[in-house]
Design a protein around this motif. Structure first.
Motif, PDB file in Angstrom:
ATOM      1  N   ALA A  57       4.140  10.050  -7.304  1.00 32.19           N
ATOM      2  CA  ALA A  57       5.152  10.311  -8.329  1.00 32.19           C
ATOM      3  C   ALA A  57       4.497  10.553  -9.677  1.00 32.19           C
ATOM      4  O   ALA A  57       4.931  11.421 -10.453  1.00 32.19           O
ATOM      5  CB  ALA A  57       6.117   9.133  -8.410  1.00 32.19           C
ATOM      6  N   SER A  58       3.443   9.813  -9.990  1.00 35.62           N
ATOM      7  CA  SER A  58       2.727   9.995 -11.243  1.00 35.62           C
ATOM      8  C   SER A  58       2.089  11.371 -11.314  1.00 35.62           C
ATOM      9  O   SER A  58       2.109  12.029 -12.354  1.00 35.62           O
ATOM     10  CB  SER A  58       1.657   8.912 -11.392  1.00 35.62           C
ATOM     11  N   TYR A  59       1.560  11.838 -10.198  1.00 40.94           N
ATOM     12  CA  TYR A  59       0.928  13.159 -10.159  1.00 40.94           C
ATOM     13  C   TYR A  59       1.966  14.256 -10.363  1.00 40.94           C
ATOM     14  O   TYR A  59       1.744  15.222 -11.096  1.00 40.94           O
ATOM     15  CB  TYR A  59       0.221  13.344  -8.814  1.00 40.94           C
ATOM     16  N   VAL A  60       3.128  14.079  -9.738  1.00 41.32           N
ATOM     17  CA  VAL A  60       4.200  15.069  -9.885  1.00 41.32           C
ATOM     18  C   VAL A  60       4.681  15.119 -11.326  1.00 41.32           C
ATOM     19  O   VAL A  60       4.899  16.194 -11.896  1.00 41.32           O
ATOM     20  CB  VAL A  60       5.368  14.735  -8.932  1.00 41.32           C
ATOM     21  N   ASN A  61       4.854  13.955 -11.958  1.00 38.19           N
ATOM     22  CA  ASN A  61       5.290  13.905 -13.354  1.00 38.19           C
ATOM     23  C   ASN A  61       4.275  14.573 -14.270  1.00 38.19           C
ATOM     24  O   ASN A  61       4.634  15.251 -15.232  1.00 38.19           O
ATOM     25  CB  ASN A  61       5.496  12.451 -13.785  1.00 38.19           C
ATOM     26  N   CYS A  62       3.005  14.371 -13.944  1.00 42.76           N
ATOM     27  CA  CYS A  62       1.957  14.983 -14.752  1.00 42.76           C
ATOM     28  C   CYS A  62       2.002  16.499 -14.637  1.00 42.76           C
ATOM     29  O   CYS A  62       1.812  17.219 -15.607  1.00 42.76           O
ATOM     30  CB  CYS A  62       0.586  14.455 -14.304  1.00 42.76           C
ATOM     31  N   GLU A  63       2.274  17.001 -13.431  1.00 42.82           N
ATOM     32  CA  GLU A  63       2.334  18.440 -13.207  1.00 42.82           C
ATOM     33  C   GLU A  63       3.488  19.093 -13.953  1.00 42.82           C
ATOM     34  O   GLU A  63       3.425  20.252 -14.329  1.00 42.82           O
ATOM     35  CB  GLU A  63       2.475  18.723 -11.698  1.00 42.82           C
ATOM     36  N   THR A  64       4.567  18.330 -14.162  1.00 39.68           N
ATOM     37  CA  THR A  64       5.750  18.892 -14.826  1.00 39.68           C
ATOM     38  C   THR A  64       5.790  18.571 -16.313  1.00 39.68           C
ATOM     39  O   THR A  64       6.725  18.971 -17.001  1.00 39.68           O
ATOM     40  CB  THR A  64       7.024  18.341 -14.165  1.00 39.68           C
ATOM     41  N   ASP A  65       4.800  17.837 -16.807  1.00 39.15           N
ATOM     42  CA  ASP A  65       4.796  17.466 -18.211  1.00 39.15           C
ATOM     43  C   ASP A  65       4.495  18.680 -19.090  1.00 39.15           C
ATOM     44  O   ASP A  65       3.623  19.488 -18.790  1.00 39.15           O
ATOM     45  CB  ASP A  65       3.729  16.380 -18.438  1.00 39.15           C
ATOM     46  N   ASP A  66       5.214  18.834 -20.214  1.00 39.63           N
ATOM     47  CA  ASP A  66       5.055  19.996 -21.090  1.00 39.63           C
ATOM     48  C   ASP A  66       3.656  20.044 -21.700  1.00 39.63           C
ATOM     49  O   ASP A  66       3.043  21.113 -21.791  1.00 39.63           O
ATOM     50  CB  ASP A  66       6.102  19.960 -22.208  1.00 39.63           C
ATOM     51  N   ASP A  67       3.135  18.887 -22.129  1.00 44.16           N
ATOM     52  CA  ASP A  67       1.801  18.869 -22.718  1.00 44.16           C
ATOM     53  C   ASP A  67       0.756  19.318 -21.712  1.00 44.16           C
ATOM     54  O   ASP A  67      -0.188  20.047 -22.057  1.00 44.16           O
ATOM     55  CB  ASP A  67       1.462  17.451 -23.207  1.00 44.16           C
ATOM     56  N   PHE A  68       0.938  18.888 -20.431  1.00 46.02           N
ATOM     57  CA  PHE A  68      -0.013  19.288 -19.407  1.00 46.02           C
ATOM     58  C   PHE A  68       0.039  20.813 -19.198  1.00 46.02           C
ATOM     59  O   PHE A  68      -0.973  21.477 -19.046  1.00 46.02           O
ATOM     60  CB  PHE A  68       0.304  18.550 -18.095  1.00 46.02           C
ATOM     61  N   LYS A  69       1.266  21.359 -19.208  1.00 41.61           N
ATOM     62  CA  LYS A  69       1.415  22.811 -19.039  1.00 41.61           C
ATOM     63  C   LYS A  69       0.749  23.568 -20.179  1.00 41.61           C
ATOM     64  O   LYS A  69       0.043  24.557 -19.982  1.00 41.61           O
ATOM     65  CB  LYS A  69       2.904  23.171 -18.977  1.00 41.61           C
ATOM     66  N   ASN A  70       0.984  23.093 -21.425  1.00 37.14           N
ATOM     67  CA  ASN A  70       0.403  23.768 -22.579  1.00 37.14           C
ATOM     68  C   ASN A  70      -1.117  23.730 -22.525  1.00 37.14           C
ATOM     69  O   ASN A  70      -1.789  24.725 -22.847  1.00 37.14           O
ATOM     70  CB  ASN A  70       0.901  23.107 -23.862  1.00 37.14           C
ATOM     71  N   THR A  71      -1.677  22.583 -22.121  1.00 38.00           N
ATOM     72  CA  THR A  71      -3.125  22.449 -22.021  1.00 38.00           C
ATOM     73  C   THR A  71      -3.673  23.402 -20.979  1.00 38.00           C
ATOM     74  O   THR A  71      -4.709  24.048 -21.168  1.00 38.00           O
ATOM     75  CB  THR A  71      -3.503  21.005 -21.652  1.00 38.00           C
ATOM     76  N   LYS A  72      -2.959  23.494 -19.845  1.00 36.85           N
ATOM     77  CA  LYS A  72      -3.391  24.362 -18.769  1.00 36.85           C
ATOM     78  C   LYS A  72      -3.357  25.833 -19.199  1.00 36.85           C
ATOM     79  O   LYS A  72      -4.268  26.605 -18.918  1.00 36.85           O
ATOM     80  CB  LYS A  72      -2.464  24.151 -17.554  1.00 36.85           C
ATOM     81  N   GLU A  73      -2.303  26.229 -19.969  1.00 38.19           N
ATOM     82  CA  GLU A  73      -2.204  27.607 -20.459  1.00 38.19           C
ATOM     83  C   GLU A  73      -3.282  27.902 -21.470  1.00 38.19           C
ATOM     84  O   GLU A  73      -3.878  28.981 -21.489  1.00 38.19           O
ATOM     85  CB  GLU A  73      -0.814  27.815 -21.085  1.00 38.19           C
TER      86      GLU A  73
ATOM     87  N   GLU B 231       0.828  -1.210   0.000  1.00 37.90           N
ATOM     88  CA  GLU B 231       0.000   0.000   0.000  1.00 37.90           C
ATOM     89  C   GLU B 231       0.861   1.259   0.000  1.00 37.90           C
ATOM     90  O   GLU B 231       0.519   2.249  -0.655  1.00 37.90           O
ATOM     91  CB  GLU B 231      -0.943  -0.023   1.200  1.00 37.90           C
ATOM     92  N   ALA B 232       1.981   1.229   0.727  1.00 34.20           N
ATOM     93  CA  ALA B 232       2.885   2.380   0.742  1.00 34.20           C
ATOM     94  C   ALA B 232       3.504   2.597  -0.635  1.00 34.20           C
ATOM     95  O   ALA B 232       3.639   3.752  -1.088  1.00 34.20           O
ATOM     96  CB  ALA B 232       3.974   2.160   1.788  1.00 34.20           C
ATOM     97  N   GLU B 233       3.869   1.518  -1.324  1.00 34.26           N
ATOM     98  CA  GLU B 233       4.437   1.629  -2.670  1.00 34.26           C
ATOM     99  C   GLU B 233       3.415   2.187  -3.655  1.00 34.26           C
ATOM    100  O   GLU B 233       3.758   2.988  -4.530  1.00 34.26           O
ATOM    101  CB  GLU B 233       4.933   0.259  -3.139  1.00 34.26           C
ATOM    102  N   GLU B 234       2.149   1.755  -3.512  1.00 34.67           N
ATOM    103  CA  GLU B 234       1.097   2.256  -4.403  1.00 34.67           C
ATOM    104  C   GLU B 234       0.894   3.761  -4.218  1.00 34.67           C
ATOM    105  O   GLU B 234       0.775   4.512  -5.181  1.00 34.67           O
ATOM    106  CB  GLU B 234      -0.204   1.516  -4.136  1.00 34.67           C
ATOM    107  N   LYS B 235       0.857   4.194  -2.954  1.00 37.52           N
ATOM    108  CA  LYS B 235       0.689   5.623  -2.683  1.00 37.52           C
ATOM    109  C   LYS B 235       1.873   6.421  -3.209  1.00 37.52           C
ATOM    110  O   LYS B 235       1.705   7.519  -3.763  1.00 37.52           O
ATOM    111  CB  LYS B 235       0.529   5.848  -1.183  1.00 37.52           C
ATOM    112  N   SER B 236       3.067   5.868  -3.057  1.00 32.34           N
ATOM    113  CA  SER B 236       4.263   6.548  -3.547  1.00 32.34           C
ATOM    114  C   SER B 236       4.243   6.648  -5.068  1.00 32.34           C
ATOM    115  O   SER B 236       4.604   7.691  -5.649  1.00 32.34           O
ATOM    116  CB  SER B 236       5.514   5.801  -3.085  1.00 32.34           C
ATOM    117  N   ALA B 237       3.804   5.582  -5.747  1.00 30.27           N
ATOM    118  CA  ALA B 237       3.733   5.586  -7.208  1.00 30.27           C
ATOM    119  C   ALA B 237       2.695   6.583  -7.698  1.00 30.27           C
ATOM    120  O   ALA B 237       2.914   7.290  -8.698  1.00 30.27           O
ATOM    121  CB  ALA B 237       3.398   4.184  -7.706  1.00 30.27           C
TER     122      ALA B 237
END
Length: 280
Positions: free
Chosen positions: A258-274, A249-255
């Motif tokens: 990490a997935s949410y952080v990667n999504c926040e820093t993704d260029d496509d996500f930034k462009n969509t947000k802008e 369960e700890a590994e799942e929460k950590s993953a």
């Protein structure tokens, strides 16, 4: 994926010891999908340990089973088994057994009807059986006598797990009774002890360094096991069922984090947000 496919894939891996790539090819799924769903199914099974593991029941006075009726209050039989593994090159020395094979040392405790009571996997193959047993007894969720049984302590002698102290005299009595059933001429404890002493004396004649060691206590036996047993294990991978569930369960929460952080820093996500901000 359907639940039926996930369970089928999980059982197929356990039954036939197939690799991730083989399972992915057979089920026409990606390796990531197979790995993720296998872990999810494994976590679900681990959470069922209260139902899957049997609650021990002491051997009663009126037991009629010839194999167990001599062991009053015995809860079951315990033993270690070595399961072959392929560890990373830098860890091979820890997993190398006394027969030079690479394996993991697993402790299992079974009831008289061969149903599992307790399992502790993860110790490296170089670990001594006594060390694995001590670890199982000392764990918060480890090998404990359930409440309501004759004793709150866990007493073990080689091969058996009992709910109350099992003295040497009672063990010899049990052995004597079994010897009687087999038709052997030994009919009392004294003869058994005498035969053991005779065997020791004859053995000591061939091994002079062992003379005088009969009934001698060894306060540093654990340390000697580490020295002469080539025990290099550190127990980092040891998990009982409670630990495994918590770590999963700890590994799942950590993953997920990490997935949410990667999504926040993704260029496509930034462009969509802008783009969405400009439209607003």
């Amino acid at each position: 994926m359907t639940l039926e496919e996930i369970v089928a894939m999980f059982v197929y891996v356990l039954a036939h010891h197939k690799k991730n790539r083989t399972v992915a090819h057979k089920f026409l799924r990606s390796g990531e999908t197979v790995s993720r769903h296998f872990n999810q199914c494994l976590l679900a099974v681990l959470k069922l340990h209260h139902m899957l593991l049997k609650t021990p029941v002491p051997i009663s006075d009126d037991c009629t089973d010839d194999r167990w009726k001599y062991f009053k209050n015995c809860l079951g039989a315990l033993d270690g088994t070595l399961i072959s593994v392929t560890p990373p090159a830098e860890h091979k020395s820890r997993y190398r057994t006394r027969k030079s094979n690479l394996a993991t040392n697993v402790l299992g405790v079974c009831a008289p009807d061969m149903q599992f009571i307790y399992v502790l996997p993860g110790w490296e193959g170089s670990a001594h059986d006594g060390r694995v047993l001590r670890d199982a007894i000392s764990r918060p969720n480890g090998l404990k006598v359930p409440q309501g049984l004759p004793s709150s302590s866990c007493n073990t002698f080689p091969g058996f797990w009992t709910s109350e102290p099992y003295s040497h005299s009672s063990r010899y009595h049990a052995i004597t009774e079994m010897v009687k059933q087999s038709g052997c001429e030994w009919d009392n404890v004294e003869k058994i002890i005498k035969c053991e002493r005779q065997w020791y004396d004859s053995w000591a004649k061939r091994h002079k360094e062992a003379r005088g060691l009969w009934n001698m206590k060894f306060p540093y036996l654990d340390e000697l096991e580490l020295v002469y047993g080539k025990d290099r294990a550190n127990g980092e991978a040891v998990e009982d069922y409670e630990d495994a569930v918590n770590n999963f369960e700890a590994e799942e929460k950590s993953a997920e984090a990490a997935s949410y952080v990667n999504c926040e820093t993704d260029d496509d996500f930034k462009n969509t947000k802008e783009t969405n901000s400009s439209l607003e």
